[in-house]
Structure formats: structure tokens, C-alpha cells
Motif scaffolding. Structure first.
Motif, PDB file in Angstrom:
ATOM      1  N   PHE A 202       0.740   4.205  -2.710  1.00 24.43           N
ATOM      2  CA  PHE A 202       0.524   5.580  -2.271  1.00 24.43           C
ATOM      3  C   PHE A 202       1.683   6.470  -2.712  1.00 24.43           C
ATOM      4  O   PHE A 202       1.472   7.608  -3.143  1.00 24.43           O
ATOM      5  CB  PHE A 202       0.345   5.633  -0.753  1.00 24.43           C
ATOM      6  CG  PHE A 202      -0.062   6.973  -0.238  1.00 24.43           C
ATOM      7  CD1 PHE A 202      -1.309   7.503  -0.531  1.00 24.43           C
ATOM      8  CD2 PHE A 202       0.806   7.720   0.532  1.00 24.43           C
ATOM      9  CE1 PHE A 202      -1.695   8.745  -0.064  1.00 24.43           C
ATOM     10  CE2 PHE A 202       0.437   8.969   1.007  1.00 24.43           C
ATOM     11  CZ  PHE A 202      -0.819   9.483   0.703  1.00 24.43           C
ATOM     12  N   SER A 203       2.912   5.972  -2.617  1.00 23.84           N
ATOM     13  CA  SER A 203       4.069   6.752  -3.055  1.00 23.84           C
ATOM     14  C   SER A 203       3.985   7.064  -4.543  1.00 23.84           C
ATOM     15  O   SER A 203       4.282   8.175  -4.976  1.00 23.84           O
ATOM     16  CB  SER A 203       5.368   5.994  -2.762  1.00 23.84           C
ATOM     17  OG  SER A 203       5.569   5.878  -1.386  1.00 23.84           O
TER      18      SER A 203
ATOM     19  N   LYS B 172       0.829  -1.200   0.000  1.00 27.14           N
ATOM     20  CA  LYS B 172       0.000   0.000   0.000  1.00 27.14           C
ATOM     21  C   LYS B 172       0.866   1.254   0.000  1.00 27.14           C
ATOM     22  O   LYS B 172       0.532   2.249  -0.650  1.00 27.14           O
ATOM     23  CB  LYS B 172      -0.941   0.008   1.205  1.00 27.14           C
ATOM     24  CG  LYS B 172      -2.069  -0.993   1.082  1.00 27.14           C
ATOM     25  CD  LYS B 172      -2.957  -0.968   2.308  1.00 27.14           C
ATOM     26  CE  LYS B 172      -4.074  -1.982   2.195  1.00 27.14           C
ATOM     27  NZ  LYS B 172      -4.938  -1.999   3.386  1.00 27.14           N
ATOM     28  N   TYR B 173       1.981   1.212   0.725  1.00 25.78           N
ATOM     29  CA  TYR B 173       2.899   2.351   0.749  1.00 25.78           C
ATOM     30  C   TYR B 173       3.454   2.613  -0.651  1.00 25.78           C
ATOM     31  O   TYR B 173       3.540   3.763  -1.090  1.00 25.78           O
ATOM     32  CB  TYR B 173       4.030   2.091   1.739  1.00 25.78           C
ATOM     33  CG  TYR B 173       5.107   3.150   1.707  1.00 25.78           C
ATOM     34  CD1 TYR B 173       4.927   4.365   2.366  1.00 25.78           C
ATOM     35  CD2 TYR B 173       6.284   2.948   0.999  1.00 25.78           C
ATOM     36  CE1 TYR B 173       5.906   5.351   2.325  1.00 25.78           C
ATOM     37  CE2 TYR B 173       7.267   3.925   0.948  1.00 25.78           C
ATOM     38  CZ  TYR B 173       7.076   5.117   1.618  1.00 25.78           C
ATOM     39  OH  TYR B 173       8.040   6.087   1.567  1.00 25.78           O
TER      40      TYR B 173
ATOM     41  N   ASN C 179      -7.181   4.645  -1.979  1.00 23.32           N
ATOM     42  CA  ASN C 179      -6.772   4.651  -0.567  1.00 23.32           C
ATOM     43  C   ASN C 179      -7.871   4.146   0.346  1.00 23.32           C
ATOM     44  O   ASN C 179      -7.732   4.175   1.550  1.00 23.32           O
ATOM     45  CB  ASN C 179      -6.314   6.051  -0.154  1.00 23.32           C
ATOM     46  CG  ASN C 179      -7.452   7.059  -0.117  1.00 23.32           C
ATOM     47  OD1 ASN C 179      -8.583   6.755  -0.475  1.00 23.32           O
ATOM     48  ND2 ASN C 179      -7.140   8.260   0.338  1.00 23.32           N
TER      49      ASN C 179
END
Length: 111
Positions: free
Chosen positions: A60-61, A56-57, A103
Motif C-alpha cells: 500500500f505504501s 500489505k502495508y 487492496n
């Protein structure tokens, strides 16, 4: 897990060096092994959760990077931006449309 492994080893050593009631030994040994299995299962769950969070990071990045590349806010609909933001939309028979963003945020609107 290391502490439980140490307790198992200590119990085995104790059984090997002095006379112990084998029923008591087996009960304690099985308890330690059960505790170790539970800890191992918990550790596997935490590892899976960590990998999901890293995934997920990364998403998101990438999303933030893409937003950083946009120098002005679009005044017209931009399908590329829409697809980067919205994961899926659910249309209900009562006229509601729920947009679910990548998200996890949801926005409901009426048609």
C-alpha cells in the motif's frame, strides 16, 4: 504464556517440596501444558497475521508513493497505472466483469 510458564514451574516446585497426589499433579500439569500449547499456537497465528499486515502495508505504501508521483490525472487509458491498481479481472459468461484491486476492493461492470 509467561503466566502459564510460571504456573507450571510453581506446580513442579510444589510437587518437589511436598507430597502431592501424582494423579492430581499430572492432571494439573497436563492442563497447564495444553493451555501453553494453545497460547503458543495463538501467538504463532498472530505473528503470521502481523507479517501479512506488514506486507500489505508495504504494498500500500508503494502504491501511495506511485500515486504521489502522478501530477495530473490521465485523461487516456494508462496501462501502467491500470496494472498498478488492478490485481486481476474475472469475466463471467453472463457479461459481468469483476475487477479486483490490489487492496481487495471489487468493482463489477457489464460488457
Amino acid at each position: 504464556m509467561e503466566v502459564t510458564t510460571g504456573l507450571i514451574q510453581k506446580l513442579i516446585d510444589e510437587n518437589a517440596t511436598r507430597k502431592m497426589d501424582q494423579n492430581d499433579y499430572r492432571k494439573r500439569y497436563d492442563g497447564y501444558v495444553s493451555r501453553y500449547a494453545a497460547l503458543e499456537s495463538r501467538m504463532d497465528g498472530l505473528e503470521k497475521e502481523r507479517k501479512e499486515r506488514e506486507f500489505k502495508y508495504d504494498i500500500f505504501s508503494g502504491f501511495l508513493f506511485e500515486l504521489g508521483e502522478i501530477h495530473e490525472l490521465p485523461l487516456a487509458f494508462d496501462d501502467r497505472l491500470f496494472y498498478q491498481l488492478v490485481d486481476y479481472a474475472t469475466v463471467y459468461s453472463d457479461g459481468r466483469v469483476v475487477f479486483t484491486f490490489r487492496n481487495g476492493t471489487e468493482i463489477t461492470t457489464e460488457m
